[in-house]
Enzyme design. Structure first.
Site, short mmCIF file in Angstrom:
data_model
loop_
_atom_site.label_atom_id
_atom_site.label_comp_id
_atom_site.label_asym_id
_atom_site.label_seq_id
_atom_site.Cartn_x
_atom_site.Cartn_y
_atom_site.Cartn_z
CE1 TYR A 94 46.88 33.59 20.84
CE2 TYR A 94 48.48 33.77 19.06
CZ TYR A 94 47.75 34.36 20.07
OH TYR A 94 47.88 35.70 20.33
CE LYS B 226 43.95 35.61 20.50
NZ LYS B 226 43.19 36.37 21.50
N GLY C 77 42.83 39.04 32.80
CA GLY C 77 44.19 38.66 32.38
C GLY C 77 45.15 39.82 32.57
CG ASP D 94 45.81 37.06 35.69
OD1 ASP D 94 46.47 37.76 34.91
OD2 ASP D 94 45.68 35.82 35.54
CB ILE D 95 43.70 32.60 36.84
CG1 ILE D 95 43.26 31.25 37.36
CG2 ILE D 95 45.16 32.53 36.49
CD1 ILE D 95 41.95 30.81 36.81
CG ASP E 98 38.41 30.31 35.68
OD1 ASP E 98 38.86 30.58 34.54
OD2 ASP E 98 38.12 29.14 36.04
N GLY F 87 49.27 39.51 32.73
CA GLY F 87 50.08 39.08 31.58
C GLY F 87 50.95 40.21 31.04
#
Ligand code: AKB
Length: 317
Positions: free
Chosen positions: A143, A147, A9, A35-36, A53, A12
């Site tokens: 979310y 978490k 990631g 990252d994707i 992924d 981001g």
């Protein structure tokens, strides 16, 4: 010998700046960004990059084997606002990516993991002011649920399998390099961009919504500090409370007006207001300050000055 790091990631908001910092600390070739997709060409071209992924265990495992990775920073996630639109996608990405990385650590393939949690683990029944490290966590967003559950799994993998996983509960992060995507605290980044571009901003949170926030430089320092801390100093293996500043949309607007008196702010709360209303307004991070000497540097005035200076360069050059 320097660590060999994989950032999942990396394109981001936090991943972008974390990649730069880790490359400064460990050498460009020792930090594999992934990252994707290749949406951030600047980052893709700045050092080793792989398309990965976060939901694909075998792809992560192969990448770790091919690059001799010993440490993973798992930054891929769907955030609070997007998670409410796509609940099952948020659950799928946020939970499965964490299991993949924890299982690689459990099997000995990697030695250390960083996984970010969030103030979203808290909910309307949590004490709102100076929220303690150990307190009621009844999150109302998908979310937040991912978490909170993720924190329990981090603790479990540490206690049962000796996995060296480290985590902090990020507040809203404010930065000028990459835009945040799909969070409730995003207004505090958008406002600076719109101030420079348009001289005005319409906030999707009401003027008196007080939330915990932090400038990116402080967030990156916290992340590298907790990862460098001796394992025996860490008393929390779920996730550490982390705090810097708290402010309302009205207060951040006033700090911009102090430098740009013509700036205009209006308010039109949307569905994100209910999410913000369920979160604390300030956080007690004394355990992080004690265990690994965490301290922040940027207050609201200093952050506003830095954001406006950097964004003026970006848009007016
Ligand atoms: C969000 O708003 O969803 C994130 C967070 C506080 O974790 N910035």
């Amino acid at each position: 010998m320097s660590s060999k790091i994989l950032i999942i990631g990396a394109c981001g908001q936090i991943g972008t700046e974390l990649t730069t910092k880790l490359r400064e600390l460990h050498g460009v070739d020792n930090v594999i960004a992934s990252d994707i997709n290749t949406r951030k060409l600047e980052l893709v071209n700045s050092g080793p990059f792989v398309i990965l992924d976060a939901k694909n265990f075998n792809a992560i495992k192969d990448c770790c084997i091919n690059h001799n990775i010993d440490t993973i920073y798992l930054m891929a996630a769907l955030l609070s606002a997007t998670g409410e639109k796509y609940p099952m996608e948020a659950w799928d990405l946020n939970m499965n990516s964490l299991f993949h990385v924890l299982n690689l650590a459990k099997s000995g393939q990697i030695k250390k993991v960083f996984w970010p949690s969030s103030i979203a683990v808290f909910g309307p029944t949590t004490p709102r002011e100076n929220t303690p490290q150990h307190t009621i966590c009844e999150p109302t967003t998908v979310y937040g649920i991912t978490k909170q559950v993720g924190e329990r799994w981090c603790q479990y993998y540490h206690d049962k399998y000796g996995v060296d996983v480290r985590s902090i509960r990020y507040p809203g992060i404010i930065s000028h390099k990459a835009m945040p995507g799909g969070g409730t605290t995003d207004y505090a980044v958008e406002i600076y961009h719109e101030a420079i571009k348009e001289g005005k901003y319409e906030s999707f949170l009401s003027e008196d919504t007080n939330l915990p926030m932090m400038f990116m430089d402080d967030a990156i320092n916290a992340t590298t500090q907790i990862m460098a801390a001796p394992a025996e100093d860490l008393t929390i293996r779920s996730s550490y409370n982390l705090s810097a500043i708290s402010f309302t949309p009205e207060e951040i607007a006033d700090s911009i007006k102090a430098e740009m008196p013509e700036f205009k702010m209006t308010y039109k709360p949307d569905f994100r207001q209910a999410i913000a209303d369920s979160w604390p307004s300030s956080i007690d991070d004394s355990v992080a300050r004690k265990d690994w000497n965490w301290s922040h540097d940027f207050d609201l005035k200093k952050m506003t000055s830095e954001m406006l200076t950097q964004l003026k360069k970006k848009y007016q050059s």
